[in-house]
Structure formats: C-alpha cells, structure tokens
Design a protein around this motif. Structure first.
Motif, PDB file in Angstrom:
ATOM      1  N   SER A 193       0.838  -1.196   0.000  1.00 24.38           N
ATOM      2  CA  SER A 193       0.000   0.000   0.000  1.00 24.38           C
ATOM      3  C   SER A 193       0.868   1.239   0.000  1.00 24.38           C
ATOM      4  CB  SER A 193      -0.895   0.023   1.237  1.00 24.38           C
ATOM      5  OG  SER A 193      -1.747  -1.096   1.285  1.00 24.38           O
ATOM      6  N   CYS A 194       0.315   2.318  -0.521  1.00 27.52           N
ATOM      7  CA  CYS A 194       1.037   3.590  -0.556  1.00 27.52           C
ATOM      8  C   CYS A 194       0.035   4.712  -0.362  1.00 27.52           C
ATOM      9  CB  CYS A 194       1.754   3.752  -1.890  1.00 27.52           C
ATOM     10  SG  CYS A 194       2.341   5.426  -2.250  1.00 27.52           S
ATOM     11  N   VAL A 195       0.416   5.680   0.448  1.00 31.80           N
ATOM     12  CA  VAL A 195      -0.394   6.875   0.628  1.00 31.80           C
ATOM     13  C   VAL A 195       0.466   8.087   0.309  1.00 31.80           C
ATOM     14  CG1 VAL A 195      -1.736   8.274   2.207  1.00 31.80           C
ATOM     15  CG2 VAL A 195      -1.816   5.790   2.391  1.00 31.80           C
ATOM     16  N   ALA A 196      -0.045   8.928  -0.571  1.00 30.02           N
ATOM     17  CA  ALA A 196       0.632  10.181  -0.927  1.00 30.02           C
ATOM     18  C   ALA A 196      -0.087  11.341  -0.264  1.00 30.02           C
ATOM     19  CB  ALA A 196       0.635  10.357  -2.439  1.00 30.02           C
ATOM     20  N   SER A 197       0.681  12.286   0.224  1.00 29.81           N
ATOM     21  CA  SER A 197       0.077  13.480   0.815  1.00 29.81           C
ATOM     22  C   SER A 197       0.931  14.691   0.487  1.00 29.81           C
ATOM     23  CB  SER A 197      -0.072  13.316   2.329  1.00 29.81           C
ATOM     24  OG  SER A 197       1.191  13.133   2.937  1.00 29.81           O
ATOM     25  N   GLY A 198       0.326  15.866   0.591  1.00 30.91           N
ATOM     26  CA  GLY A 198       1.053  17.095   0.365  1.00 30.91           C
ATOM     27  C   GLY A 198       1.299  17.420  -1.094  1.00 30.91           C
ATOM     28  N   ILE A 199       0.546  16.748  -1.989  1.00 33.21           N
ATOM     29  CA  ILE A 199       0.771  16.975  -3.411  1.00 33.21           C
ATOM     30  C   ILE A 199      -0.523  16.779  -4.175  1.00 33.21           C
ATOM     31  CG2 ILE A 199       1.440  14.571  -3.799  1.00 33.21           C
ATOM     32  CD1 ILE A 199       3.403  15.584  -5.934  1.00 33.21           C
ATOM     33  N   ILE A 200      -0.695  17.582  -5.212  1.00 33.81           N
ATOM     34  CA  ILE A 200      -1.792  17.387  -6.154  1.00 33.81           C
ATOM     35  C   ILE A 200      -1.164  17.229  -7.527  1.00 33.81           C
ATOM     36  CG2 ILE A 200      -3.842  18.385  -7.201  1.00 33.81           C
ATOM     37  CD1 ILE A 200      -4.280  19.935  -4.591  1.00 33.81           C
ATOM     38  N   SER A 201      -1.424  16.113  -8.182  1.00 30.49           N
ATOM     39  CA  SER A 201      -0.772  15.843  -9.457  1.00 30.49           C
ATOM     40  C   SER A 201      -1.722  15.140 -10.408  1.00 30.49           C
ATOM     41  CB  SER A 201       0.462  14.962  -9.242  1.00 30.49           C
ATOM     42  OG  SER A 201       1.063  14.629 -10.477  1.00 30.49           O
ATOM     43  N   ILE A 202      -1.603  15.460 -11.682  1.00 35.76           N
ATOM     44  CA  ILE A 202      -2.397  14.774 -12.698  1.00 35.76           C
ATOM     45  C   ILE A 202      -1.622  13.620 -13.318  1.00 35.76           C
ATOM     46  CG2 ILE A 202      -3.707  16.862 -13.223  1.00 35.76           C
ATOM     47  CD1 ILE A 202      -1.990  17.122 -15.771  1.00 35.76           C
ATOM     48  N   ARG A 203      -0.417  13.398 -12.844  1.00 32.07           N
ATOM     49  CA  ARG A 203       0.385  12.313 -13.400  1.00 32.07           C
ATOM     50  C   ARG A 203      -0.179  10.957 -13.000  1.00 32.07           C
ATOM     51  NH1 ARG A 203       6.719  14.183 -12.308  1.00 32.07           N
ATOM     52  NH2 ARG A 203       6.550  16.228 -13.302  1.00 32.07           N
TER      53      ARG A 203
ATOM     54  N   ARG B 191      16.948   1.526  -9.906  1.00 30.16           N
ATOM     55  CA  ARG B 191      15.518   1.507  -9.644  1.00 30.16           C
ATOM     56  C   ARG B 191      14.762   1.337 -10.960  1.00 30.16           C
ATOM     57  NH1 ARG B 191      14.297   6.358  -6.227  1.00 30.16           N
ATOM     58  NH2 ARG B 191      15.195   5.073  -4.592  1.00 30.16           N
ATOM     59  N   GLU B 192      13.735   0.490 -10.968  1.00 31.49           N
ATOM     60  CA  GLU B 192      12.958   0.247 -12.176  1.00 31.49           C
ATOM     61  C   GLU B 192      11.473   0.407 -11.890  1.00 31.49           C
ATOM     62  OE1 GLU B 192      12.865  -3.750 -13.711  1.00 31.49           O
ATOM     63  OE2 GLU B 192      12.926  -4.663 -11.720  1.00 31.49           O
ATOM     64  N   LEU B 193      10.771   0.841 -12.922  1.00 29.48           N
ATOM     65  CA  LEU B 193       9.318   0.966 -12.842  1.00 29.48           C
ATOM     66  C   LEU B 193       8.691  -0.382 -13.174  1.00 29.48           C
ATOM     67  CD1 LEU B 193       6.744   2.748 -12.659  1.00 29.48           C
ATOM     68  CD2 LEU B 193       7.056   3.240 -15.093  1.00 29.48           C
ATOM     69  N   VAL B 194       7.823  -0.888 -12.307  1.00 30.78           N
ATOM     70  CA  VAL B 194       7.238  -2.200 -12.552  1.00 30.78           C
ATOM     71  C   VAL B 194       5.758  -2.147 -12.892  1.00 30.78           C
ATOM     72  CG1 VAL B 194       8.930  -3.429 -11.153  1.00 30.78           C
ATOM     73  CG2 VAL B 194       6.819  -2.636 -10.094  1.00 30.78           C
ATOM     74  N   ALA B 195       5.056  -1.109 -12.454  1.00 29.96           N
ATOM     75  CA  ALA B 195       3.623  -1.037 -12.743  1.00 29.96           C
ATOM     76  C   ALA B 195       3.155   0.410 -12.694  1.00 29.96           C
ATOM     77  CB  ALA B 195       2.824  -1.872 -11.744  1.00 29.96           C
ATOM     78  N   THR B 196       2.216   0.742 -13.571  1.00 28.20           N
ATOM     79  CA  THR B 196       1.698   2.104 -13.686  1.00 28.20           C
ATOM     80  C   THR B 196       0.182   2.067 -13.777  1.00 28.20           C
ATOM     81  OG1 THR B 196       3.670   2.718 -14.965  1.00 28.20           O
ATOM     82  CG2 THR B 196       1.805   4.237 -15.044  1.00 28.20           C
ATOM     83  N   ILE B 197      -0.462   3.087 -13.204  1.00 28.31           N
ATOM     84  CA  ILE B 197      -1.908   3.230 -13.359  1.00 28.31           C
ATOM     85  C   ILE B 197      -2.241   4.705 -13.538  1.00 28.31           C
ATOM     86  CG2 ILE B 197      -2.307   3.312 -10.853  1.00 28.31           C
ATOM     87  CD1 ILE B 197      -4.967   1.758 -11.448  1.00 28.31           C
ATOM     88  N   THR B 198      -3.078   4.997 -14.521  1.00 27.29           N
ATOM     89  CA  THR B 198      -3.489   6.372 -14.771  1.00 27.29           C
ATOM     90  C   THR B 198      -4.738   6.712 -13.949  1.00 27.29           C
ATOM     91  OG1 THR B 198      -4.975   5.801 -16.587  1.00 27.29           O
ATOM     92  CG2 THR B 198      -2.644   6.141 -17.135  1.00 27.29           C
ATOM     93  N   HIS B 199      -5.124   7.973 -13.985  1.00 28.40           N
ATOM     94  CA  HIS B 199      -6.334   8.409 -13.270  1.00 28.40           C
ATOM     95  C   HIS B 199      -7.567   7.699 -13.804  1.00 28.40           C
ATOM     96  CE1 HIS B 199      -4.928  11.548 -10.560  1.00 28.40           C
ATOM     97  NE2 HIS B 199      -4.042  11.852 -11.475  1.00 28.40           N
TER      98      HIS B 199
ATOM     99  N   TYR C 104       8.481  12.351  -9.215  1.00 33.73           N
ATOM    100  CA  TYR C 104       8.969  13.587  -8.631  1.00 33.73           C
ATOM    101  C   TYR C 104      10.281  13.279  -7.907  1.00 33.73           C
ATOM    102  CZ  TYR C 104       4.533  15.762  -9.746  1.00 33.73           C
ATOM    103  OH  TYR C 104       3.449  16.267 -10.415  1.00 33.73           O
ATOM    104  N   ASP C 105      11.018  14.310  -7.639  1.00 32.23           N
ATOM    105  CA  ASP C 105      12.365  14.121  -7.106  1.00 32.23           C
ATOM    106  C   ASP C 105      12.377  13.982  -5.593  1.00 32.23           C
ATOM    107  OD1 ASP C 105      15.526  15.915  -7.201  1.00 32.23           O
ATOM    108  OD2 ASP C 105      15.073  13.775  -7.233  1.00 32.23           O
ATOM    109  N   TYR C 106      11.475  13.183  -5.090  1.00 28.75           N
ATOM    110  CA  TYR C 106      11.518  12.810  -3.675  1.00 28.75           C
ATOM    111  C   TYR C 106      10.917  11.421  -3.569  1.00 28.75           C
ATOM    112  CZ  TYR C 106       7.242  15.448  -4.562  1.00 28.75           C
ATOM    113  OH  TYR C 106       6.122  15.984  -5.147  1.00 28.75           O
ATOM    114  N   TRP C 107      11.454  10.649  -2.670  1.00 28.44           N
ATOM    115  CA  TRP C 107      11.056   9.258  -2.500  1.00 28.44           C
ATOM    116  C   TRP C 107      10.795   8.961  -1.047  1.00 28.44           C
ATOM    117  CZ3 TRP C 107      10.520   6.145  -6.803  1.00 28.44           C
ATOM    118  CH2 TRP C 107      11.024   6.655  -7.998  1.00 28.44           C
ATOM    119  N   GLY C 108       9.877   8.054  -0.799  1.00 28.79           N
ATOM    120  CA  GLY C 108       9.634   7.594   0.544  1.00 28.79           C
ATOM    121  C   GLY C 108      10.699   6.607   0.991  1.00 28.79           C
ATOM    122  N   GLN C 109      10.479   5.989   2.124  1.00 33.18           N
ATOM    123  CA  GLN C 109      11.432   5.022   2.669  1.00 33.18           C
ATOM    124  C   GLN C 109      11.388   3.707   1.913  1.00 33.18           C
ATOM    125  OE1 GLN C 109      13.601   5.426   5.132  1.00 33.18           O
ATOM    126  NE2 GLN C 109      12.946   7.284   6.148  1.00 33.18           N
TER     127      GLN C 109
END
Length: 112
Positions: A21-31, A44-52, A99-104
């Motif tokens: 699970s992942c929770v994002a806060s402090g940002i509004i994005s259309i990406r 680091r590699e991208l493994v899965a993507t989902i659009t709005h 974006y140029d910040y990552w969680g733990q």
C-alpha cells in the motif's frame, strides 16, 4: 510537505503473495502513479503504472503476476502473486514520471 509512505512488505516464500500500500500526501498531481523497485546493486525500475482513468501497464518481468490499483487519487496498491526470488527488492511508489523525492520504501524478500 510531500510524503510518500509505503507499507506491506515482508518475507515470503517463492510462489507466495504480498500486498503493498502507498499513501501520498502534500501533493496534487495529474500524473499517473506507479510502483518502482530497486534490488541490491541494480538501478531503480518501474514495474507497474496506473493512470487516473484506470489504465494499467506492467513491466515484462511482473506481467500476469502483479496487479496495481488505486483506492482514490492518493492511495495506491500492488498485489503481488506467484512471487519469485528475483522480485526481492525495496518497493517504492511515486508518480510517473517520478517527482524528485522518495519515501522510505518497503522491503520485499522472497526466499525459502
């Protein structure tokens, strides 16, 4: 303040399942949002993507085994089935492109 908080990792045997699970806060994005992973000694590699709109895309190495979904605009999930030792990595969520910040991140270890 932007925060990306991942959870749900752990140790699982080959062939097992885990849900992240992942929770994002402090940002509004259309990406689109995505799950990334980084194994020891690898980039680091991208493994899965989902659009709005719910369109999904997967890397070849996880296609048919992983499922990405969104709870709302800022909550992201990754269901991982039929796990393999090569899925061992730290898993991160971010936007696509990131974006140029990552969680733990959350550690997933697949081992018998």
């Amino acid at each position: 303040q932007v925060q990306l908080v991942e959870s749900g990792g752990g140790l699982v045997q080959p062939g097992g399942s885990l849900g992240l699970s992942c929770v994002a806060s402090g940002i509004i994005s259309i990406r689109a949002m995505g799950w990334y992973r980084q194994a020891p000694g690898k980039e680091r590699e991208l493994v899965a993507t989902i659009t709005h709109s719910g369109f999904t895309n997967y890397g070849d190495s996880v296609k048919g085994r992983f499922t990405i979904s969104r709870g709302n605009a800022k909550t992201l999930y990754l269901q991982m089935n039929s796990l393999k030792p090569e899925d061992t990595a730290v898993y991160y969520c971010n936007y696509v492109p990131p974006y140029d910040y990552w969680g733990q991140g959350t550690q997933v270890t697949v081992s018998s």
